[in-house]
Design an enzyme around this catalytic site. Structure first.
Site, PDB file in Angstrom:
ATOM      1  NE  ARG A 134      -4.928 -11.497   3.664  1.00  0.00           N
ATOM      2  CZ  ARG A 134      -4.311 -11.814   4.884  1.00  0.00           C
ATOM      3  NH1 ARG A 134      -5.733 -11.131   5.693  1.00  0.00           N
ATOM      4  NH2 ARG A 134      -3.426 -12.564   5.801  1.00  0.00           N
ATOM      5  CD  GLU A 143      -1.596   4.352   7.965  1.00  0.00           C
ATOM      6  OE1 GLU A 143      -2.510   4.012   9.096  1.00  0.00           O
ATOM      7  OE2 GLU A 143      -0.969   3.733   7.510  1.00  0.00           O
ATOM      8  CG  ASN A 158      -0.117 -14.565   3.648  1.00  0.00           C
ATOM      9  OD1 ASN A 158       0.874 -13.760   3.066  1.00  0.00           O
ATOM     10  ND2 ASN A 158      -0.765 -14.958   4.397  1.00  0.00           N
ATOM     11  N   GLY A 159       3.668 -15.333   2.598  1.00  0.00           N
ATOM     12  CA  GLY A 159       4.539 -15.228   4.083  1.00  0.00           C
ATOM     13  C   GLY A 159       5.878 -15.510   3.179  1.00  0.00           C
ATOM     14  CB  CYS A 162       0.159 -12.025  -0.024  1.00  0.00           C
ATOM     15  SG  CYS A 162       1.139 -12.281  -0.467  1.00  0.00           S
ATOM     16  CE  LYS A 170      -4.627   5.412  10.973  1.00  0.00           C
ATOM     17  NZ  LYS A 170      -5.093   4.970  11.735  1.00  0.00           N
ATOM     18  CD1 TRP A 194       2.174  -4.845   0.209  1.00  0.00           C
ATOM     19  CD2 TRP A 194       4.193  -6.119   1.348  1.00  0.00           C
ATOM     20  NE1 TRP A 194       3.302  -4.134   1.370  1.00  0.00           N
ATOM     21  CE2 TRP A 194       4.322  -5.090   1.495  1.00  0.00           C
ATOM     22  CE3 TRP A 194       4.765  -7.110   2.051  1.00  0.00           C
ATOM     23  CZ2 TRP A 194       5.511  -4.306   2.902  1.00  0.00           C
ATOM     24  CZ3 TRP A 194       5.851  -6.909   3.116  1.00  0.00           C
ATOM     25  CH2 TRP A 194       6.308  -5.116   3.218  1.00  0.00           C
ATOM     26  CG  HIS A 250      13.758  19.004  26.275  1.00  0.00           C
ATOM     27  ND1 HIS A 250      14.633  19.120  26.982  1.00  0.00           N
ATOM     28  CD2 HIS A 250      12.272  18.487  27.135  1.00  0.00           C
ATOM     29  CE1 HIS A 250      13.551  19.332  28.162  1.00  0.00           C
ATOM     30  NE2 HIS A 250      12.277  18.556  28.049  1.00  0.00           N
ATOM     31  CD  GLU A 308      -3.553   6.383  15.577  1.00  0.00           C
ATOM     32  OE1 GLU A 308      -2.732   5.541  15.462  1.00  0.00           O
ATOM     33  OE2 GLU A 308      -4.571   5.390  14.725  1.00  0.00           O
ATOM     34  CE  LYS A 319      -7.107  -3.144   8.577  1.00  0.00           C
ATOM     35  NZ  LYS A 319      -7.848  -2.138   9.022  1.00  0.00           N
TER      36      LYS A 319
HETATM   37  O1  M6R Z   1      -3.571  -6.234  12.458  1.00  0.00           O
HETATM   38  P1  M6R Z   1      -2.639  -5.394  13.178  1.00  0.00           P
HETATM   39  O2  M6R Z   1      -3.363  -4.442  14.886  1.00  0.00           O
HETATM   40  O3  M6R Z   1      -2.054  -6.457  14.595  1.00  0.00           O
HETATM   41  O4  M6R Z   1      -1.717  -4.495  12.869  1.00  0.00           O
HETATM   42  C1  M6R Z   1      -0.970  -3.523  13.665  1.00  0.00           C
HETATM   43  C2  M6R Z   1      -0.215  -2.404  12.062  1.00  0.00           C
HETATM   44  O5  M6R Z   1       0.356  -3.172  11.124  1.00  0.00           O
HETATM   45  C3  M6R Z   1      -2.002  -1.500  12.036  1.00  0.00           C
HETATM   46  O6  M6R Z   1      -2.481  -0.856  13.619  1.00  0.00           O
HETATM   47  C4  M6R Z   1      -1.145   0.001  11.593  1.00  0.00           C
HETATM   48  O7  M6R Z   1      -0.453   0.555  12.115  1.00  0.00           O
HETATM   49  C5  M6R Z   1      -1.951   1.026  10.851  1.00  0.00           C
HETATM   50  N1  M6R Z   1      -3.014   0.386   9.638  1.00  0.00           N
HETATM   51  C6  M6R Z   1      -2.310   2.123  10.646  1.00  0.00           C
HETATM   52  O8  M6R Z   1      -3.458   3.026  10.097  1.00  0.00           O
END
Ligand code: M6R
Length: 601
Positions: free
Chosen positions: A27, A483, A101-102, A2, A480, A75, A499, A476, A596
């Protein structure tokens, strides 16, 4: 989770509120709404729409306007992403609007009490209880909205940023925060409230940080901050160090692509002035172990950090998923240094793990990208990454700079504990200095990789393999791809294949193998792993710093010290994920179901 904007001032509110929402859409983007105080004492003008911000903009064709208003991009947590559940929520008279927000944890009992008192609810949200509560509290406080907000905050459990406006006093906007972000933008004859400075950077670079459980009241010419008892508090003022162009796409088709290309600068900016030491007031001799807490991409950066810190500083390092950490009984005490990594500095899981560690006496060093964020403020020391604003939901340049922060911390501790010789320090610092140019070099040669990626757009699943620091890099790469491309993707340590995971390999399964030769014997072992998957039908894309004939496709990257390699090898992985998302027609900057900053647990 949000985005929230409030404007009051000499100009019309609609434009800054909508512009602010546009910059905060990262957000949350499943619905959006605004409330404008168009006429004193009359119901507010409210428009809200499910879906992206453009739906709201289209619905605003009959533009009403005023000099003050609030806006929200959501969100969803409680109640689906519908027009009715979108914020703002209103009191029964339609004169008081609230955005949030929250999560309000005690909303069910509040709702039951309020319904008994005759309040009519329209939505399924936790937020709506607060607007009714605030409406009653305002009456109790003779129309003083700030006093009402203080009273209400004391009754709420959970996390919140709240903004409220009432048409009886239209130029006043009242905000409050607990565990969720809220910053004030101080303008001339106009003031702003927002979740993030990006919302008002086009209007002012002067911001005020708000602390936990503080209430703020803005008018066009005043900002008053109090604690919940009504005592005036002096908020910390700071100047935002980047400008509006950093929060715009600047000719790139997507923010993510722009941010991938900004990595050389972000890395250089994060290194600048720090290679000869960090200005941290920490006595590293007292720590017996280090625990890194983080989520998602930041967690992957932490895994790389473990390799670097253990090697250079010779202290044991555990890396923990922040969301899991406090729910067991981890061993930590005054001799533990906890490193919290968070781009946003407001990830709730990381914040809660940090608070838990603090309560057990640990010292907290955080690595954040957002100035003034809660995680930074609650830490004993902060090392800021200088990635600039990262707008795309998928983290790229923030990851690169988190890696740099890990190296700087490893180097600092190694130096302070005298575990590194002068020659070693010199070699590491020289190698770090070369990274921006090496990333630049990769970016100049990624075009064929983009073309290659498109060939795999219909693959059912993609596997990523690596050893040593190549393993977190593989994680990583897989994160990527999941997502952004919504494809099944997994990262594995090369040695683990046999394994179990090797059963996933089928004819044509794409496997991306990270194999820098600086990993020495491990490169040879990776070569065997590559043969194993090829023998079972995989198509292997190898990322390496040297010629390798065993690859179906070879992506060359420059050489670097083994520990620093992730900064380079992750770049092709980011490009693969980006291109795959484009090829599959996905929304690159705002992937489905995500936001985000994850400010709820
Ligand atoms: O703001 P932060 O670094 O704490 O966020 C952590 C994760 O939510 C963030 O890295 C998320 O995994 C990314 N969107 C991945 O690309």
């Amino acid at each position: 989770m949000c985005g929230i904007v409030g404007y009051t001032g000499k100009n019309s509110a609609l434009t800054p509120v909508l512009d602010g929402l546009r910059r905060l859409e990262y957000r949350g983007y499943d619905s959006a709404g605004i409330a404008l105080a168009t006429q004193v004492g009359k119901p507010l003008y409210v428009e809200k729409q499910a879906g992206k911000l453009k739906n709201l903009e289209e619905a605003l064709v009959k533009k009403s306007d005023s000099n003050s208003g609030i806006g929200h991009t959501r969100w969803a947590t409680h109640g689906g992403p519908t027009d009715t559940n979108a914020h703002p929520h209103l009191d029964n008279e339609g004169k008081l609007a609230l955005i949030h927000n929250g999560i309000i944890e005690n909303y069910v009992e509040l709702r039951q009490q309020l319904e008994k008192l005759g309040h009519k609810f329209k939505s399924e949200t936790d937020t709506e209880s607060v607007v009714h509560l605030l409406s009653d509290a305002r009456k109790d406080n003779n129309g003083d909205l700030a006093a009402a907000m203080r009273q209400v905050c004391k009754q709420l459990k959970g996390s919140f940023t709240l903004l409220a406006i009432h048409s009886d006093n239209p130029s006043h906007i009242v905000g409050a925060r607990r565990n969720s972000p809220l910053v004030v933008g101080v303008g001339e004859g106009e003031n702003f409230l927002a979740s993030d400075v990006a919302a008002f950077i086009a209007h002012t670079k002067i911001a005020l940080e708000l602390g936990q459980d503080q209430v703020v009241e803005i008018t066009p010419n005043s900002v008053v901050v109090t604690d919940l008892s009504g005592q005036i508090v002096k908020a910390k003022e700071y100047e935002i160090s980047w400008d509006v162009s950093a929060a715009e796409r600047g000719g790139f088709t997507h923010f993510m692509l722009k941010e991938i290309y900004e990595q050389p600068k972000a890395i250089a900016d994060t290194l600048i002035g720090r290679l000869n030491g960090l200005n941290l007031k920490l006595n590293f001799k007292k720590f017996e172990k280090i625990v890194i807490i983080a989520c998602g991409t930041a967690y992957n950066a932490g895994l790389v950090g473990k390799y670097a810190i253990e090697k250079w500083a010779q202290i044991p390092v555990d890396v923990e998923l922040a969301s899991e950490y406090r729910y067991r009984e981890p061993s930590l005490n005054k001799k533990t240094l906890v490193i919290a990594i968070s781009q946003s500095g407001e990830t709730m899981d990381t914040l809660m793990a940090l608070r838990y560690a603090k309560s057990k006496g640990a010292t907290i060093l955080s690595v954040c990208n957002t100035n003034g964020s809660t995680i930074g403020r609650e830490s004993d020391e902060v090392l800021y990454t200088h990635a600039g604003p990262e707008i795309a939901v998928a983290s790229t340049k923030a990851f690169a700079t988190q890696l740099i922060a890990m190296y700087l911390i490893g180097l600092e501790i190694g130096r302070k504990l005298k575990k590194l010789s002068n020659n070693e320090i010199k070699e590491i610092t020289e190698q770090l200095t070369q990274l921006p140019a090496k990333v630049e070099q990769i970016l100049e040669t990624v075009e064929p990789l983009r073309e290659l990626t498109r060939k795999f757009k219909s693959a059912e699943s993609v596997l990523f393999l690596g050893r040593h620091v190549g393993y977190p890099t593989a994680l990583e790469g897989a994160l990527k791809l999941k997502e952004l491309a919504y494809m099944h993707a997994e990262g594995f340590a090369g040695g683990e294949l046999k394994h179990g995971p090797i059963a996933l390999i089928d004819n044509g399964t794409p496997v991306v193998a990270i194999m820098p030769t600086s990993s020495g014997i491990l490169a040879e072992k990776m070569a065997s792993n590559i043969q194993e998957v090829k023998a079972r039908g995989a198509v292997v894309i190898v990322i390496s710093d040297s010629e390798f004939t065993g690859a179906d496709h070879l992506i060359r990257i420059p050489e670097a010290n083994q520990l620093l390699q992730p900064v380079l090898s992750v770049v092709p992985l980011q490009v693969i994920a980006y291109e795959m998302a484009v090829a599959r027609g996905n929304d690159v900057d705002q992937p489905r179901n995500l936001a985000k900053s994850v400010t709820v647990e």
